[in-house]
Design an enzyme around this catalytic site. Structure first.
Site, PDB file in Angstrom:
ATOM      1  NE  ARG A 289      -2.599  -2.262  -4.835  1.00  0.00           N
ATOM      2  CZ  ARG A 289      -3.253  -3.375  -5.089  1.00  0.00           C
ATOM      3  NH1 ARG A 289      -2.856  -4.615  -4.608  1.00  0.00           N
ATOM      4  NH2 ARG A 289      -4.389  -3.409  -5.972  1.00  0.00           N
ATOM      5  CG  HIS A 293      -6.388  -2.036  -1.822  1.00  0.00           C
ATOM      6  ND1 HIS A 293      -6.106  -0.826  -2.257  1.00  0.00           N
ATOM      7  CD2 HIS A 293      -7.538  -1.915  -0.967  1.00  0.00           C
ATOM      8  CE1 HIS A 293      -6.695   0.111  -1.938  1.00  0.00           C
ATOM      9  NE2 HIS A 293      -7.668  -0.677  -0.867  1.00  0.00           N
ATOM     10  CE1 TYR A 302      -5.699  -6.899  -8.080  1.00  0.00           C
ATOM     11  CE2 TYR A 302      -6.784  -7.890  -6.268  1.00  0.00           C
ATOM     12  CZ  TYR A 302      -5.929  -7.038  -6.781  1.00  0.00           C
ATOM     13  OH  TYR A 302      -5.331  -6.368  -5.743  1.00  0.00           O
TER      14      TYR A 302
END
Length: 394
Positions: A289, A293, A302
């Site tokens: 990805r 998200h 993160y």
């Protein structure tokens, strides 16, 4: 350098270790016999005796069509992202980086097959003939999906993580019960799309159990994009996801999810297995990805920028472009034409979104039950009276 035990993805001051960053790359860097790949990141066509037969009809024109699919879907995705940032959509779920995994699987489907998406399968929707404008109502909050699932053979988006696996397993069981599995040209199969994070949900495991117990003709297609929002794959499993299928008694296979030819061939094989009565099958499309998200997420909290930069070298669209140029001598006229078509699609998508009417205030009550409900009708009347009181003040 933080340790795996100390790393807290929710804390922007905490950072993953070098080992954690590299863990997600080893599957495609090291590869191994378990990774099916027909097109390298450098655009070189490879041979795989297991799946060559499922890609032997993919000539230059077919590759050009797959390239067009991925470019247009990416452009629509980027426009959806921009529309959300400008306040026209409540949220958007990007697919950036997963175009090959979706287009390859979507183009492997036969018209009679059924697909169950999660909420990110904009590319599969495109392959099933659903215009990108039909997706906007979901993310603008005006409808739950404006297409006919039975006519398009593409179910409505599922927001509850993993729930579509139960729906898909049940639908596939029905296909078997109704005798729609066999060697004939009209035999059917089902495919279910979900992410690596969904594999930690109970609904997915229940779907696996029911599908295995009833030999349901369903392909479980996991797009492993390495991150379940902020949770990396190594926090979810000790083994590669495709190996989990063994515990349920059906085959699992890992494919390079950034390789549209491999995704096409492997999905064709898996669907054929299901249509002829040898299902279910689990496919792990190993991809990445490249965006958040959702537009509510901040991936910089993160994951490291270096990880993203390394995966950009495996861009699914770029490897197809290089293949077309080097092996098929496709010129700039074709690529310029696709780019212009993508811009036209984005403009049409924007124009449609800006012109979408707001739903009536009481629409939230009209879409609850099929049959009238006295309680809902009473709540609707109370809400409309409350809403009208503001008009009186004006």
């Amino acid at each position: 350098m933080s340790t795996p035990q100390a790393w807290n993805p929710a804390d922007p001051r905490s950072r993953p270790s070098r080992e954690q960053v590299l863990a997600g790359l080893r599957g495609t860097d090291a590869g191994g016999e378990e990774l099916v790949q027909l097109l390298t990141p450098e655009g070189q066509r490879l041979s795989d005796p297991r799946f060559d037969a499922y890609a032997d009809d993919v000539d230059a024109e077919s590759i050009k069509a797959l390239y067009r699919d991925m470019v247009l879907v990416r452009r629509a995705d980027r426009e959806g992202n921009a529309l959300q940032r400008q306040g026209q959509l409540g949220i958007w779920v990007p697919l950036l980086g997963q175009e090959a995994a979706q287009i390859g699987a979507g183009r492997a489907l036969q018209p009679q097959d059924m697909a169950f998406p999660s909420y990110r399968e904009h590319g599969v929707a495109w392959c099933r003939g659903i215009d990108p404008t039909d997706l906007l109502g979901i993310f603008r909050g005006t409808d739950n999906g404006s297409w006919d699932p039975l006519a398009t053979r593409f179910n409505l988006y599922t927001i509850v993580i993993g729930n579509q696996c139960l729906n898909a397993a049940g639908y596939a069981m029905g296909q078997r019960f109704e005798g729609k599995v066999g060697d004939g040209p009209d035999a059917e199969a089902t495919i279910c799309f979900f992410g690596d994070g969904a594999t930690s949900q109970g609904d997915v495991h229940e779907g696996f159990v029911w599908a295995a117990a009833y030999d349901a003709p369903v392909v479980f297609y996991c797009q492993n994009n390495q991150w379940a929002i902020s949770v990396p794959l190594e926090r979810q499993t000790r083994v590669p996801l495709y190996e989990r299928a063994r515990g349920y008694g059906f085959p699992g296979i890992r494919v390079d999810g950034n390789d549209v030819l491999a995704c096409l061939a492997v999905t064709r094989w898996a669907l054929e297995e299901c249509r002829t009565g040898n299902g279910p099958v689990l496919i792990e499309a190993y991809t990445y990805r490249m965006d958040a998200h959702t537009t509510s997420d901040d991936p910089s909290r993160y994951r490291l920028a270096d990880e993203l930069e390394l995966w950009k070298l495996k861009d699914p669209i770029e490897r197809v472009r290089v293949n077309l140029v080097r092996e098929h001598h496709v010129g700039s006229e074709f690529f310029d034409g696709v780019a212009a078509e993508a811009d036209e699609l984005a403009a049409r998508l924007r124009e449609f979104c800006l012109a979408m009417p707001d739903p009536a205030p009481d629409r939230m009550f009209s879409e609850v039950y099929t049959e009238p409900s006295p309680l809902v009708e009473a709540e609707r009347a109370e809400f409309l009276a409350y809403h009208a009181s503001f008009e009186a003040v004006d």
